[in-house]
Write a protein that holds these residues in place. Structure first.
Motif, PDB file in Angstrom:
ATOM      1  N   GLN A 293      16.385   1.539 -10.672  1.00 21.80           N
ATOM      2  CA  GLN A 293      16.039   1.228  -9.283  1.00 21.80           C
ATOM      3  C   GLN A 293      15.470   2.455  -8.574  1.00 21.80           C
ATOM      4  O   GLN A 293      14.513   2.337  -7.809  1.00 21.80           O
ATOM      5  CB  GLN A 293      17.258   0.690  -8.528  1.00 21.80           C
ATOM      6  CG  GLN A 293      16.906   0.167  -7.156  1.00 21.80           C
ATOM      7  CD  GLN A 293      15.825  -0.907  -7.208  1.00 21.80           C
ATOM      8  OE1 GLN A 293      15.867  -1.820  -8.023  1.00 21.80           O
ATOM      9  NE2 GLN A 293      14.842  -0.785  -6.330  1.00 21.80           N
ATOM     10  N   GLU A 294      16.018   3.625  -8.830  1.00 25.27           N
ATOM     11  CA  GLU A 294      15.477   4.853  -8.238  1.00 25.27           C
ATOM     12  C   GLU A 294      14.045   5.095  -8.724  1.00 25.27           C
ATOM     13  O   GLU A 294      13.172   5.499  -7.948  1.00 25.27           O
ATOM     14  CB  GLU A 294      16.366   6.047  -8.606  1.00 25.27           C
ATOM     15  CG  GLU A 294      15.907   7.345  -8.011  1.00 25.27           C
ATOM     16  CD  GLU A 294      16.768   8.519  -8.428  1.00 25.27           C
ATOM     17  OE1 GLU A 294      16.303   9.659  -8.254  1.00 25.27           O
ATOM     18  OE2 GLU A 294      17.889   8.325  -8.940  1.00 25.27           O
TER      19      GLU A 294
ATOM     20  N   THR B 170      11.750   2.628  -6.955  1.00 23.21           N
ATOM     21  CA  THR B 170      11.575   3.037  -5.566  1.00 23.21           C
ATOM     22  C   THR B 170      10.565   4.168  -5.464  1.00 23.21           C
ATOM     23  O   THR B 170       9.734   4.185  -4.542  1.00 23.21           O
ATOM     24  CB  THR B 170      12.924   3.469  -4.964  1.00 23.21           C
ATOM     25  OG1 THR B 170      13.847   2.381  -5.072  1.00 23.21           O
ATOM     26  CG2 THR B 170      12.781   3.863  -3.505  1.00 23.21           C
TER      27      THR B 170
ATOM     28  N   GLU C 148       7.196   2.657  -5.776  1.00 20.13           N
ATOM     29  CA  GLU C 148       6.849   1.952  -4.543  1.00 20.13           C
ATOM     30  C   GLU C 148       6.347   2.931  -3.485  1.00 20.13           C
ATOM     31  O   GLU C 148       5.362   2.664  -2.793  1.00 20.13           O
ATOM     32  CB  GLU C 148       8.049   1.183  -4.011  1.00 20.13           C
ATOM     33  CG  GLU C 148       8.402  -0.035  -4.825  1.00 20.13           C
ATOM     34  CD  GLU C 148       9.669  -0.712  -4.354  1.00 20.13           C
ATOM     35  OE1 GLU C 148      10.446  -0.098  -3.569  1.00 20.13           O
ATOM     36  OE2 GLU C 148       9.909  -1.852  -4.761  1.00 20.13           O
TER      37      GLU C 148
END
Length: 93
Positions: free
Chosen positions: A79-80, A83, A86
């Motif tokens: 997830q990091e 992110t 993104e």
């Protein structure tokens, strides 16, 4: 672009219409064993395969893994990593 465990460097590609190329580097400070570094690298390449179609074209990127990630804890960080992508490309994954 930085996060706690990754650093992403982004530059425009020589030809703007080319697909975006992203490389993942894992330095020896993360692990002295090539096998572990390759496992970490492959783990993040698999994440990139999932999201590559959402990343805009025309960039050359290098993602460096910072010390603190090991082969045993690598599954805690997808997830990091997403992110960071993104933020770098202004997209939603």
């Amino acid at each position: 672009f930085h996060s706690a465990h990754f650093m992403l460097r982004k530059a425009p590609a020589p030809l703007p219409e080319t697909i975006t190329r992203i490389s993942v580097t894992v330095p020896k400070k993360v692990s002295n064993k090539a096998v572990e570094r390759n496992e970490i690298r492959r783990f993040f390449y698999n994440i990139l395969k999932e999201v590559l179609e959402k990343i805009p074209t025309g960039f050359v990127c290098v993602v460096s893994v910072k010390p603190g990630i090991t082969g045993k804890t690598v599954s805690q960080y997808p997830q990091e990593f997403k992110t960071l992508l993104e933020q770098a490309f202004n997209i939603t994954l």
